[in-house]
Design a protein around this motif. Sequence first.
Motif, PDB file in Angstrom:
ATOM      1  N   THR A   6       0.820  -1.209   0.000  1.00 36.98           N
ATOM      2  CA  THR A   6       0.000   0.000   0.000  1.00 36.98           C
ATOM      3  C   THR A   6       0.855   1.260   0.000  1.00 36.98           C
ATOM      4  O   THR A   6       0.386   2.311  -0.407  1.00 36.98           O
ATOM      5  N   GLY A   7       2.092   1.170   0.420  1.00 36.87           N
ATOM      6  CA  GLY A   7       2.985   2.316   0.414  1.00 36.87           C
ATOM      7  C   GLY A   7       3.774   2.467  -0.874  1.00 36.87           C
ATOM      8  O   GLY A   7       4.624   3.336  -0.977  1.00 36.87           O
ATOM      9  N   THR A   8       3.490   1.648  -1.863  1.00 34.22           N
ATOM     10  CA  THR A   8       4.195   1.690  -3.139  1.00 34.22           C
ATOM     11  C   THR A   8       3.303   2.382  -4.163  1.00 34.22           C
ATOM     12  O   THR A   8       2.197   1.926  -4.461  1.00 34.22           O
ATOM     13  N   TRP A   9       3.793   3.471  -4.734  1.00 30.02           N
ATOM     14  CA  TRP A   9       2.970   4.276  -5.633  1.00 30.02           C
ATOM     15  C   TRP A   9       2.578   3.520  -6.890  1.00 30.02           C
ATOM     16  O   TRP A   9       1.460   3.622  -7.367  1.00 30.02           O
ATOM     17  N   TRP A  10       3.508   2.744  -7.443  1.00 32.65           N
ATOM     18  CA  TRP A  10       3.219   2.079  -8.717  1.00 32.65           C
ATOM     19  C   TRP A  10       2.192   0.972  -8.551  1.00 32.65           C
ATOM     20  O   TRP A  10       1.479   0.639  -9.502  1.00 32.65           O
ATOM     21  N   ALA A  11       2.073   0.394  -7.357  1.00 32.40           N
ATOM     22  CA  ALA A  11       1.048  -0.631  -7.130  1.00 32.40           C
ATOM     23  C   ALA A  11      -0.347  -0.007  -7.228  1.00 32.40           C
ATOM     24  O   ALA A  11      -1.265  -0.607  -7.798  1.00 32.40           O
ATOM     25  N   VAL A  40      -5.270   8.374  -8.078  1.00 28.20           N
ATOM     26  CA  VAL A  40      -5.042   9.547  -7.215  1.00 28.20           C
ATOM     27  C   VAL A  40      -4.258   9.154  -5.970  1.00 28.20           C
ATOM     28  O   VAL A  40      -3.324   9.857  -5.561  1.00 28.20           O
ATOM     29  N   THR A  41      -4.594   8.021  -5.376  1.00 26.03           N
ATOM     30  CA  THR A  41      -3.847   7.546  -4.214  1.00 26.03           C
ATOM     31  C   THR A  41      -2.393   7.254  -4.594  1.00 26.03           C
ATOM     32  O   THR A  41      -1.469   7.590  -3.847  1.00 26.03           O
ATOM     33  N   GLY A  42      -2.182   6.652  -5.756  1.00 28.44           N
ATOM     34  CA  GLY A  42      -0.820   6.395  -6.227  1.00 28.44           C
ATOM     35  C   GLY A  42      -0.033   7.681  -6.435  1.00 28.44           C
ATOM     36  O   GLY A  42       1.157   7.750  -6.099  1.00 28.44           O
ATOM     37  N   GLY A  48       5.021  11.802  -2.188  1.00 33.77           N
ATOM     38  CA  GLY A  48       5.621  11.739  -0.865  1.00 33.77           C
ATOM     39  C   GLY A  48       4.714  12.120   0.285  1.00 33.77           C
ATOM     40  O   GLY A  48       5.205  12.522   1.336  1.00 33.77           O
ATOM     41  N   ILE A  49       3.421  12.014   0.111  1.00 32.03           N
ATOM     42  CA  ILE A  49       2.506  12.268   1.226  1.00 32.03           C
ATOM     43  C   ILE A  49       2.670  11.127   2.229  1.00 32.03           C
ATOM     44  O   ILE A  49       2.381   9.976   1.908  1.00 32.03           O
ATOM     45  N   PRO A  50       3.144  11.419   3.433  1.00 31.83           N
ATOM     46  CA  PRO A  50       3.345  10.334   4.404  1.00 31.83           C
ATOM     47  C   PRO A  50       2.008   9.891   5.013  1.00 31.83           C
ATOM     48  O   PRO A  50       1.263  10.701   5.542  1.00 31.83           O
ATOM     49  N   ALA A  51       1.722   8.609   4.902  1.00 27.92           N
ATOM     50  CA  ALA A  51       0.483   8.060   5.469  1.00 27.92           C
ATOM     51  C   ALA A  51       0.662   6.561   5.655  1.00 27.92           C
ATOM     52  O   ALA A  51       1.399   5.901   4.916  1.00 27.92           O
ATOM     53  N   GLY A  52      -0.035   6.034   6.635  1.00 30.81           N
ATOM     54  CA  GLY A  52      -0.001   4.601   6.884  1.00 30.81           C
ATOM     55  C   GLY A  52      -0.983   3.884   5.978  1.00 30.81           C
ATOM     56  O   GLY A  52      -1.747   4.513   5.239  1.00 30.81           O
ATOM     57  N   PRO A  53      -0.975   2.564   6.025  1.00 25.93           N
ATOM     58  CA  PRO A  53      -1.868   1.782   5.164  1.00 25.93           C
ATOM     59  C   PRO A  53      -3.347   2.095   5.389  1.00 25.93           C
ATOM     60  O   PRO A  53      -4.113   2.195   4.432  1.00 25.93           O
ATOM     61  N   ALA A  54      -3.756   2.286   6.625  1.00 19.52           N
ATOM     62  CA  ALA A  54      -5.166   2.577   6.906  1.00 19.52           C
ATOM     63  C   ALA A  54      -5.566   3.928   6.311  1.00 19.52           C
ATOM     64  O   ALA A  54      -6.652   4.074   5.744  1.00 19.52           O
ATOM     65  N   ALA A  55      -4.698   4.908   6.426  1.00 25.70           N
ATOM     66  CA  ALA A  55      -4.989   6.232   5.874  1.00 25.70           C
ATOM     67  C   ALA A  55      -5.048   6.192   4.355  1.00 25.70           C
ATOM     68  O   ALA A  55      -5.898   6.850   3.739  1.00 25.70           O
ATOM     69  N   LEU A  56      -4.161   5.418   3.734  1.00 20.77           N
ATOM     70  CA  LEU A  56      -4.175   5.316   2.271  1.00 20.77           C
ATOM     71  C   LEU A  56      -5.440   4.624   1.774  1.00 20.77           C
ATOM     72  O   LEU A  56      -6.019   5.036   0.766  1.00 20.77           O
TER      73      LEU A  56
END
Length: 93
Positions: A6-11, A40-42, A48-56
Amino acid sequence: MLATLTGTWWAWVILGFALGVLEVLAPGFIFLGFAIGAVVTGVLVGIGIPAGPAALILVFAVVSVVAWLVLRRTMGVREGQVKIWDRDINDKP
């Protein structure tokens, strides 16, 4: 593993494109809202918006619903486009 993905933009972008292809196969502006939310999330993760998996996942859900509502409002059934059936296909002529 899910937290890393979830923290990987390309995924997120790949998920968005996959949902876009699914929209082409099953049109109706259902999957397109989810595709827009994923892309949009990607982009947010990519810049570089810092967020955890739940926030994403929350961002994905909110953006998807907003995109779906906007698509439904702009491209959905318009006022006066109601189809009124006056006979059944099984009725004899």
